[in-house]
Design a protein around this motif. Structure first.
Motif, mmCIF file in Angstrom:
data_model
loop_
_atom_site.group_PDB
_atom_site.id
_atom_site.type_symbol
_atom_site.label_atom_id
_atom_site.label_comp_id
_atom_site.label_asym_id
_atom_site.label_seq_id
_atom_site.Cartn_x
_atom_site.Cartn_y
_atom_site.Cartn_z
ATOM 1 N N VAL A 149 0.831 -1.203 0.000
ATOM 2 C CA VAL A 149 0.000 0.000 0.000
ATOM 3 C C VAL A 149 0.869 1.258 0.000
ATOM 4 C CG1 VAL A 149 -1.550 1.366 1.456
ATOM 5 C CG2 VAL A 149 -2.046 -1.031 1.031
ATOM 6 N N PRO A 160 -6.552 5.238 -2.482
ATOM 7 C CA PRO A 160 -6.684 4.348 -1.317
ATOM 8 C C PRO A 160 -7.765 3.269 -1.486
ATOM 9 C CG PRO A 160 -6.538 6.617 -0.583
ATOM 10 C CD PRO A 160 -6.522 6.643 -2.086
ATOM 11 N N ILE A 161 -8.909 3.639 -2.098
ATOM 12 C CA ILE A 161 -10.001 2.668 -2.241
ATOM 13 C C ILE A 161 -9.583 1.501 -3.126
ATOM 14 C CG2 ILE A 161 -12.322 2.345 -3.212
ATOM 15 C CD1 ILE A 161 -13.020 5.129 -2.253
ATOM 16 N N LEU A 163 -6.605 0.351 -3.494
ATOM 17 C CA LEU A 163 -5.659 -0.491 -2.744
ATOM 18 C C LEU A 163 -6.371 -1.339 -1.697
ATOM 19 C CD1 LEU A 163 -2.897 2.194 -2.520
ATOM 20 C CD2 LEU A 163 -2.647 -0.026 -3.621
ATOM 21 N N ILE A 164 -7.367 -0.753 -1.018
ATOM 22 C CA ILE A 164 -8.141 -1.515 -0.027
ATOM 23 C C ILE A 164 -8.863 -2.669 -0.737
ATOM 24 C CG2 ILE A 164 -10.182 -1.406 1.475
ATOM 25 C CD1 ILE A 164 -7.907 -0.220 2.847
ATOM 26 N N ALA A 167 -6.385 -5.359 -1.595
ATOM 27 C CA ALA A 167 -5.959 -6.084 -0.392
ATOM 28 C C ALA A 167 -7.029 -7.082 0.033
ATOM 29 C CB ALA A 167 -5.661 -5.105 0.739
ATOM 30 N N GLY A 168 -8.290 -6.658 -0.031
ATOM 31 C CA GLY A 168 -9.386 -7.549 0.343
ATOM 32 C C GLY A 168 -9.465 -8.754 -0.574
#
Lengths: 187, 173
Positions: A149, A160-161, A163-164, A167-168
């Motif tokens: 990240v 950021p969204i 990357l989140i 990651a999920g």
């Protein structure tokens, strides 16, 4: 189980909202005291389950807890009543000082004061991240997510969204492969 | 229209915040600066004010930004936008939530999301710190704040008050 009046639900969550400094997590013990110990509206087990669920879905912790508990006790009206009650104190306080804050901008004393305060806020955010890291970074593979990240934002300028989301999804895929390995081993 | 934009922006923040509290700071920062609704200084000031007043950082921020951009109706739209995703998730899937949150796939997703949020926060610390920690004074106050927080275990409100006083002292002495 006895039913709580909407008016009582409102005043209970208003009290919780008024006395909690520092947001969501600070509210949890207060909610427990009011609804489990004093009013007996929820059992300890129900409360623990609720807290687990509200932390497992997106959103603000205070908002999620009040919505979910209100919904459990009095349906959709209960959810709306509780969330309004828990947010109202902060909305009223901020509304009453918002204009003041905007007017004070450019005042030398206030600027000097906030210059110090801003350094402290950066430290507070760092400390929150550090405390979170002790629970979130449990092995090398979770460290890879963190570093991924950092690189994703600083080098590749990703949102950021995005990357989140990544990651999920990667977390899910990894958990599937792990379960599969486990099943293959036990076969 | 500005009211709809406020609603949609805070809806997005509510929907993609995982972990509550400080976890949403990077996202709010990104959105506020991208829309030009707040400067980094103003954003950090709101975080400070949020620490010293009751309530969640995100709600305080939504209230302030809504007010600054579009007055009272702005506040209503931004706060409702922040709450709306949770309202939808909780009322529609409330009955499934117990099973949902224990599902291995969801747990797997969290194992990725938690450390990712730590990364977001650390980037926010760097990007905000670069803008608002000014000069040697700022660095010294930051170090004192860290010691007060980590070693003395002072409450965040105390840390903010002392840092503010130090800010005034360093400027005028």
């Amino acid at each position: 189980m006895k039913q709580i009046k909407l008016r009582e639900l409102f005043s209970t969550f208003m009290r919780i909202g008024r006395f909690t400094f520092g947001g969501g997590y600070a509210m949890i013990p207060l909610i427990e005291k009011e609804l489990v110990e004093q009013k007996g509206l929820l059992t300890e087990e129900e409360f623990i389950d609720i807290i687990a669920v509200v932390q497992g879905i997106p959103g603000v912790i205070a908002v999620n807890s009040s919505l979910f508990i209100g919904y459990k006790l009095r349906g959709i009206l209960g959810a709306l009543t509780s969330v309004l009650a828990i947010s109202l104190p902060s909305i009223l306080i901020i509304l009453s000082i918002a204009q003041l804050l905007l007017n004070l901008q450019g005042n030398q004393w206030v600027e000097a004061l906030f210059k110090g305060v801003r350094s402290a806020v950066v430290v507070l955010i760092f400390w929150a991240g550090y405390k979170m890291s002790k629970k979130a970074i449990v092995n090398y593979s979770s460290l890879i997510y963190t570093l991924g990240v950092v690189l994703g934002i600083l080098v590749f300028k990703l949102h950021p969204i995005v990357l989140i989301g990544f990651a999920g999804i990667i977390g899910m895929i990894t958990s599937i492969t792990k379960t599969k390995e486990y099943n293959d081993d036990t076969d | 229209m500005i009211l709809i934009e406020l609603f949609l922006t805070f809806f997005k923040i509510g929907l993609f915040t995982f972990g509550g509290g400080y976890a949403m700071i990077p996202l709010i920062q990104e959105e506020m600066v991208a829309h030009g609704w707040l400067t980094i200084d103003q954003f950090v000031d709101i975080v400070a004010v949020s620490q010293m007043t009751p309530g969640a950082v995100a709600i305080n921020n939504a209230t302030f930004v809504g007010y600054k951009v579009a007055g009272f109706f702005g506040t209503a739209m931004s706060t409702f936008g922040l709450i709306a995703p949770s309202l939808i998730i909780i009322t529609i899937v409330a009955k499934l939530l117990d099973k949902f949150s224990n599902h291995p796939l969801v747990e797997g997703a969290w194992q990725g999301i938690r450390p990712a949020v730590v990364g977001l926060i650390m980037v926010a610390v760097i990007s905000i710190g670069k803008e608002v920690i000014i000069g040697i004074d700022g660095i010294i106050i930051g170090i004192i704040a860290l010691v007060l927080l980590a070693k003395v275990k002072l409450h965040p409100i105390g840390v903010i008050v002392i840092s503010g006083i130090l800010g005034v002292l360093f400027t005028y002495i």
